[in-house]
Design an enzyme around this catalytic site. Structure first.
Site, mmCIF file in Angstrom:
data_model
loop_
_atom_site.group_PDB
_atom_site.id
_atom_site.type_symbol
_atom_site.label_atom_id
_atom_site.label_comp_id
_atom_site.label_asym_id
_atom_site.label_seq_id
_atom_site.Cartn_x
_atom_site.Cartn_y
_atom_site.Cartn_z
ATOM 1 N N ASP A 147 -28.713 36.741 10.183
ATOM 2 C CA ASP A 147 -29.472 37.659 9.324
ATOM 3 C C ASP A 147 -29.787 38.993 10.004
ATOM 4 O O ASP A 147 -30.279 39.913 9.338
ATOM 5 C CB ASP A 147 -30.752 37.003 8.800
ATOM 6 C CG ASP A 147 -31.751 36.632 9.896
ATOM 7 O OD1 ASP A 147 -31.408 36.748 11.087
ATOM 8 O OD2 ASP A 147 -32.878 36.203 9.550
ATOM 9 N N ARG A 148 -29.515 39.124 11.290
ATOM 10 C CA ARG A 148 -29.763 40.385 11.990
ATOM 11 C C ARG A 148 -28.445 41.048 12.370
ATOM 12 O O ARG A 148 -27.396 40.424 12.375
ATOM 13 C CB ARG A 148 -30.624 40.158 13.238
ATOM 14 C CG ARG A 148 -31.972 39.543 12.922
ATOM 15 C CD ARG A 148 -32.862 39.469 14.142
ATOM 16 N NE ARG A 148 -34.098 38.768 13.816
ATOM 17 C CZ ARG A 148 -35.277 39.013 14.365
ATOM 18 N NH1 ARG A 148 -35.372 39.945 15.305
ATOM 19 N NH2 ARG A 148 -36.338 38.334 14.018
ATOM 20 N N LYS A 192 -32.656 39.077 4.845
ATOM 21 C CA LYS A 192 -31.882 40.102 5.531
ATOM 22 C C LYS A 192 -30.500 39.539 5.823
ATOM 23 O O LYS A 192 -30.320 38.327 5.868
ATOM 24 C CB LYS A 192 -32.594 40.578 6.791
ATOM 25 C CG LYS A 192 -33.085 39.504 7.747
ATOM 26 C CD LYS A 192 -33.874 40.159 8.872
ATOM 27 C CE LYS A 192 -34.488 39.125 9.813
ATOM 28 N NZ LYS A 192 -35.764 38.584 9.293
ATOM 29 N N ASP A 214 -28.606 33.068 13.385
ATOM 30 C CA ASP A 214 -28.440 32.567 12.023
ATOM 31 C C ASP A 214 -27.821 33.580 11.076
ATOM 32 O O ASP A 214 -27.757 33.348 9.869
ATOM 33 C CB ASP A 214 -29.774 32.074 11.468
ATOM 34 C CG ASP A 214 -30.809 33.187 11.342
ATOM 35 O OD1 ASP A 214 -30.781 34.130 12.154
ATOM 36 O OD2 ASP A 214 -31.657 33.116 10.432
ATOM 37 N N ASP A 270 -26.828 37.848 14.883
ATOM 38 C CA ASP A 270 -27.652 36.941 15.690
ATOM 39 C C ASP A 270 -27.374 35.478 15.379
ATOM 40 O O ASP A 270 -26.402 35.136 14.710
ATOM 41 C CB ASP A 270 -29.126 37.259 15.486
ATOM 42 C CG ASP A 270 -29.638 36.841 14.110
ATOM 43 O OD1 ASP A 270 -28.837 36.887 13.148
ATOM 44 O OD2 ASP A 270 -30.822 36.469 13.993
ATOM 45 N N SER A 326 -33.402 31.351 14.606
ATOM 46 C CA SER A 326 -32.929 32.725 14.484
ATOM 47 C C SER A 326 -32.273 33.224 15.766
ATOM 48 O O SER A 326 -31.321 32.657 16.254
ATOM 49 C CB SER A 326 -34.072 33.641 14.047
ATOM 50 O OG SER A 326 -33.596 34.936 13.748
ATOM 51 N N HIS A 327 -32.842 34.288 16.337
ATOM 52 C CA HIS A 327 -32.248 34.956 17.492
ATOM 53 C C HIS A 327 -32.677 34.331 18.813
ATOM 54 O O HIS A 327 -32.333 34.851 19.872
ATOM 55 C CB HIS A 327 -32.659 36.430 17.471
ATOM 56 C CG HIS A 327 -34.150 36.614 17.402
ATOM 57 N ND1 HIS A 327 -34.881 36.284 16.295
ATOM 58 C CD2 HIS A 327 -35.040 37.076 18.309
ATOM 59 C CE1 HIS A 327 -36.171 36.540 16.513
ATOM 60 N NE2 HIS A 327 -36.288 37.019 17.738
#
Length: 626
Positions: free
Chosen positions: A353-354, A449, A351, A349, A184-185
């Site tokens: 999703d943010r 998300k 991947d 971010d 992720s982030h």
């Protein structure tokens, strides 16, 4: 020139001095390519390859089957500690995943945890954020999937596919599920982070009932079933067949764009982005949305190519930290708070999703962002033309969304942190729009998300509000929309303090101390100038399936609606991240322009005092303030 590992039909090599045999990558091939749609790779020596053999056997593997010409080997293995998943999959340092059998054990444990009908002869999707080690991991996952009887893997070109796109593709292609290779982030590169998670057939992250089984099976694993097949060329779209098993490499963007076009009015947004008096900036942070930004914002919506920054995905995210907040997306923040700033800015971010939303000299908190989207969705976004079904937020997220749900007479749900808790509500038809204070926003168009969705939602609201503005007329801005929202609903001042990579022992002792404190607390107790309404450790009972999630965050809720919340985050790869959330509702319009840190200072001081954070962790200052 860079180097890539090739795992083609790995030979069995003697392991000196023990004489045991292990799977060894067969060689090194050169690959020239500066970006992750071909990417830089560190220089591995042959000795390094031997040290980091990714799949090994403690003795010669046994061929257990040869269906349709594919040889399936049973590779002996044994449990490896530390494979319990967090709120969004298993995340560790890259070097941990590169240990012998570490990734292979987890993937096999997943298949051991699923009913055979959930994958046998079925279709699984595979994608990732493009970070370091994804391409090698993809080959391992493909071979183990074939070894366990999966019929087909659909993988994004170069292993690229954003987390929202994986969810979208699972749903469109009616796949049995999918793997997402991402931390992720968190930062990427040889010294940083890697991660893996599994999403089910609805496109949502696997529930705790499955992740708990996966962990249990990692503790008793004895073999890995691996097909002896050549590596798949991920650089070209097309289908590769191996007897009963096939791999299709697909464009990672096309299905996602098709979905976005069905949700939003692209022509409405294009009209806004083509105005000479409106400027747009998007920072892809050298992460996966770089693969999506140009096709969507430039090619489809007509934005200027120079509106996209850091738009080439890189395995190490350009040595950056791909977390779209005021600290790590500083380049965009400086632009949006500088002279001659664009009208609208956004970032996503690692991947995809943010998201972070900014106006000219104005930051929109994630809690406010989801509330504004919910309040304007029916008018501005065609997907919601009949109105949202319901709204939900994670427990630490501010109460801004609650007030929208109340005014619109919509069902409302408060869930633990973790997007998987929204999925059941969506599948049951109870929820349309939801969000987390951790820069996650989304809806029931998928079961993750979705950073680009949030950007398009805001562009839709701005486009709708300005559709009748003539050239030369003042446009409705991001700050105008926010201030109008606060005037209608009141403002929930909100801030989060993150203390990253704390010593786990001290962090756990602090949370234990707080749990003891709330267990003995009583309503009416005074905490400085605040009066306690209640204190607890949040427990959630899913209204759909009755499952219970406990110990989800320590809460102090005061009679004026103010809240202090403490959580240990499950999204890091090392140490512990302590998050402290503070919130205070302000109905007085004359106070809405106060800086959040000033408005919340008494509550922040109280939060630090209650927790004794400095005593337990030795930390003087937070790593990130949101």
């Amino acid at each position: 020139m860079a180097f890539s590992l090739q795992l083609n039909s790995p030979p069995l090599l003697p392991c000196s001095p023990c004489g045991k045999k292990l799977f060894q990558p067969s060689g090194i091939t050169r690959r020239s390519s500066p970006s992750l749609l071909s990417s830089p790779r560190s220089l591995f020596t042959r000795q390094t390859l031997r040290t980091h053999s990714i799949v090994r056997a403690s003795s010669s593997p046994a061929a257990i089957a040869e269906p349709d010409g594919i040889k399936i080997n049973s590779v002996p293995s044994s449990p490896i500690e530390g494979q319990r998943t967090g709120t969004s999959g298993l995340r560790k340092k890259v070097k941990v995943f590169m240990q012998e059998n570490y990734l292979a054990n987890w993937i096999q444990a997943l298949f051991n945890s699923l009913p055979p009908e959930d994958y046998k002869n079925g279709l699984l999707v595979l994608g990732g954020d493009g970070r370091y080690f994804n391409k090698e991991a993809a080959q391992i996952i493909i071979k183990i999937a074939a070894g366990n009887g999966v019929g087909k893997i659909l993988v994004g070109k170069d292993g690229i596919m954003s987390t929202p796109a994986v969810s979208a593709v699972i749903r469109k292609r009616k796949a049995n599920g999918g793997f997402i290779m991402s931390a992720s982030h968190n930062p990427g590169g040889p010294e940083y982070d890697w991660g893996i998670k599994f999403n089910y057939s609805s496109g949502q992250p696997a529930p705790e009932s499955i992740t708990d089984k996966i962990y249990g099976n990692t503790l008793s694993i004895s073999e890995v079933k691996m097909a002896e097949i050549h590596d798949v060329d991920l650089s070209k779209t097309g289908i590769t067949k191996y007897g009963f098993f096939s791999v299709e490499v697909v464009d990672p963007v096309s299905d996602y764009i098709e979905l976005m076009e069905s949700v939003f009015d692209f022509q409405l947004i294009k009209n806004l982005l083509s105005r000479p008096d409106f400027r747009f900036a998007f920072d892809a942070m050298h992460a996966v949305t770089g693969a999506y930004a140009k096709p969507i914002f430039v090619d489809k919506l007509g934005a200027s190519p120079d509106s996209i920054s850091n738009g080439v995905p890189l395995e190490d995210f350009g040595h950056g930290h791909p977390d779209p907040n005021l600290t790590y997306a500083k380049d965009l923040v400086n632009i949006m708070y500088g002279d001659n700033a664009p009208d609208f800015g956004a970032a996503s971010d690692g991947d995809g999703d943010r998201n972070m939303i900014l106006g000219k000299g104005f930051f929109v908190t994630p809690s406010d962002s989801v509330a504004v989207i919910a309040a304007n969705a029916q008018a501005a976004i065609p997907y919601f033309h009949s109105g949202p079904k319901g709204l939900a937020r994670s427990m630490p997220t501010s109460g801004s969304l609650d007030r929208v749900a109340e005014k619109l007479n919509l069902s409302f749900f408060e869930v633990p942190t973790g997007w998987k808790f929204f999925g059941n509500l969506m599948d049951a038809g109870k929820l349309s729009i939801c969000g987390e204070e951790s820069f996650g926003t989304g809806s029931d168009h998928i079961r993750e998300k979705d950073g680009i969705w949030a950007v398009l939602a805001w562009l839709s609201i701005l486009a709708f509000r300005n559709k009748d503005k003539k050239p030369g007329e003042k446009l409705v801005s991001v700050s105008d929309i926010m201030k109008e929202h606060w005037a209608t609903y009141g403002r929930n001042f909100f801030s989060r303090y993150d203390y990253e990579e704390c010593e786990s022992d001290g962090a756990n002792k602090m949370i234990d101390y707080l749990r003891d404190l709330v267990s003995n607390s009583k309503a009416g107790e005074k905490y400085g100038s605040y009066t306690l309404q209640f204190a607890d450790d949040f427990t959630y009972t899913d209204p759909v399936d009755g499952s219970v999630a406990s110990k989800q965050g320590v809460r102090f809720v005061f009679t004026d609606g103010s809240r202090i919340i403490y959580r240990l985050s499950g999204t890091g790869s090392a140490g512990a991240t302590i998050r402290i959330y503070v919130e205070q509702f302000e109905p007085d319009v004359s106070k809405h322009d106060l800086d959040a840190q000033i408005a919340l200072k008494p509550l922040i001081d109280l939060a630090l005092s209650i927790s004794k954070l400095k005593d337990f962790t030795g930390r003087e200052k937070p790593t990130v303030i949101t």
